[in-house]
Scaffold this motif. Structure first.
Motif, PDB file in Angstrom:
ATOM      1  N   LYS A   1      -4.245   3.805  -8.874  1.00  0.00           N
ATOM      2  CA  LYS A   1      -5.307   2.787  -9.013  1.00  0.00           C
ATOM      3  C   LYS A   1      -4.867   1.467  -8.403  1.00  0.00           C
ATOM      4  O   LYS A   1      -5.644   0.788  -7.737  1.00  0.00           O
ATOM      5  CB  LYS A   1      -5.665   2.585 -10.490  1.00  0.00           C
TER       6      LYS A   1
ATOM      7  N   GLN B   1     -10.502  -7.952   7.400  1.00  0.00           N
ATOM      8  CA  GLN B   1     -11.866  -8.295   7.819  1.00  0.00           C
ATOM      9  C   GLN B   1     -12.041  -9.802   7.907  1.00  0.00           C
ATOM     10  O   GLN B   1     -12.695 -10.302   8.828  1.00  0.00           O
ATOM     11  CB  GLN B   1     -12.880  -7.701   6.854  1.00  0.00           C
TER      12      GLN B   1
ATOM     13  N   GLU C   1      -4.836   1.769  -4.640  1.00  0.00           N
ATOM     14  CA  GLU C   1      -6.221   1.688  -4.161  1.00  0.00           C
ATOM     15  C   GLU C   1      -6.712   0.244  -4.139  1.00  0.00           C
ATOM     16  O   GLU C   1      -7.356  -0.187  -3.191  1.00  0.00           O
ATOM     17  CB  GLU C   1      -7.130   2.539  -5.043  1.00  0.00           C
ATOM     18  N   ARG C   2      -6.379  -0.507  -5.165  1.00  0.00           N
ATOM     19  CA  ARG C   2      -6.770  -1.913  -5.228  1.00  0.00           C
ATOM     20  C   ARG C   2      -6.114  -2.707  -4.092  1.00  0.00           C
ATOM     21  O   ARG C   2      -6.746  -3.551  -3.467  1.00  0.00           O
ATOM     22  CB  ARG C   2      -6.378  -2.507  -6.581  1.00  0.00           C
ATOM     23  N   HIS C   3      -4.863  -2.393  -3.802  1.00  0.00           N
ATOM     24  CA  HIS C   3      -4.162  -3.075  -2.715  1.00  0.00           C
ATOM     25  C   HIS C   3      -4.742  -2.700  -1.353  1.00  0.00           C
ATOM     26  O   HIS C   3      -4.828  -3.551  -0.467  1.00  0.00           O
ATOM     27  CB  HIS C   3      -2.667  -2.769  -2.775  1.00  0.00           C
ATOM     28  N   VAL C   4      -5.127  -1.447  -1.191  1.00  0.00           N
ATOM     29  CA  VAL C   4      -5.765  -1.029   0.071  1.00  0.00           C
ATOM     30  C   VAL C   4      -7.072  -1.790   0.258  1.00  0.00           C
ATOM     31  O   VAL C   4      -7.361  -2.291   1.352  1.00  0.00           O
ATOM     32  CB  VAL C   4      -5.997   0.501   0.110  1.00  0.00           C
ATOM     33  N   GLU C   5      -7.858  -1.907  -0.801  1.00  0.00           N
ATOM     34  CA  GLU C   5      -9.106  -2.670  -0.722  1.00  0.00           C
ATOM     35  C   GLU C   5      -8.826  -4.131  -0.381  1.00  0.00           C
ATOM     36  O   GLU C   5      -9.545  -4.749   0.414  1.00  0.00           O
ATOM     37  CB  GLU C   5      -9.874  -2.568  -2.038  1.00  0.00           C
ATOM     38  N   SER C   6      -7.777  -4.684  -0.946  1.00  0.00           N
ATOM     39  CA  SER C   6      -7.387  -6.059  -0.650  1.00  0.00           C
ATOM     40  C   SER C   6      -6.956  -6.201   0.809  1.00  0.00           C
ATOM     41  O   SER C   6      -7.329  -7.171   1.487  1.00  0.00           O
ATOM     42  CB  SER C   6      -6.255  -6.492  -1.580  1.00  0.00           C
TER      43      SER C   6
ATOM     44  N   VAL D   1       0.810  -1.220   0.000  1.00  0.00           N
ATOM     45  CA  VAL D   1       0.000   0.000   0.000  1.00  0.00           C
ATOM     46  C   VAL D   1       0.843   1.270   0.000  1.00  0.00           C
ATOM     47  O   VAL D   1       0.299   2.364  -0.076  1.00  0.00           O
ATOM     48  CB  VAL D   1      -0.998   0.022   1.188  1.00  0.00           C
TER      49      VAL D   1
ATOM     50  N   VAL E   1      -7.921  -4.342   3.343  1.00  0.00           N
ATOM     51  CA  VAL E   1      -9.134  -4.247   4.164  1.00  0.00           C
ATOM     52  C   VAL E   1      -9.898  -5.570   4.134  1.00  0.00           C
ATOM     53  O   VAL E   1     -10.322  -6.074   5.172  1.00  0.00           O
ATOM     54  CB  VAL E   1     -10.029  -3.066   3.700  1.00  0.00           C
ATOM     55  N   TYR E   2     -10.031  -6.159   2.963  1.00  0.00           N
ATOM     56  CA  TYR E   2     -10.738  -7.433   2.829  1.00  0.00           C
ATOM     57  C   TYR E   2     -10.089  -8.515   3.687  1.00  0.00           C
ATOM     58  O   TYR E   2     -10.765  -9.207   4.456  1.00  0.00           O
ATOM     59  CB  TYR E   2     -10.767  -7.882   1.366  1.00  0.00           C
TER      60      TYR E   2
END
Length: 73
Positions: free
Chosen positions: A41, A55, A44-49, A31, A51-52
């Motif tokens: 982009k 969780q 951002e995709r890595h940040v979403e990953s 990140v 977070v996933y």
């Protein structure tokens, strides 16, 4: 040594499967935009990953929270 003995089953039940999946699928999450070097982009995709996967781990930890070894007084 005690933690590895008493906590091993809890770690296995809580994050074991998720960690094995991360390793087997060779998932890399970077990140830091400087270290990533692929643009906003991708970061951002890595940040979403990130977070996933966080969780996923917290969900599993919470699901087996009562299996956590308890100290006795």
């Amino acid at each position: 040594l005690a933690m590895s003995w008493y906590g091993r089953s809890f770690l296995e039940a809580s994050i074991g499967e998720t960690i094995r999946k991360l390793c087997s699928e060779n998932i890399a999450i970077e990140v830091d935009p400087v270290r990533n070097g692929k643009g906003p982009k991708e970061v951002e995709r890595h940040v979403e990953s990130l977070v996933y996967w966080c969780q996923e781990m917290w969900t599993q930890i919470y699901a087996v929270r009562y299996e956590c070894p308890q100290s006795v007084h």
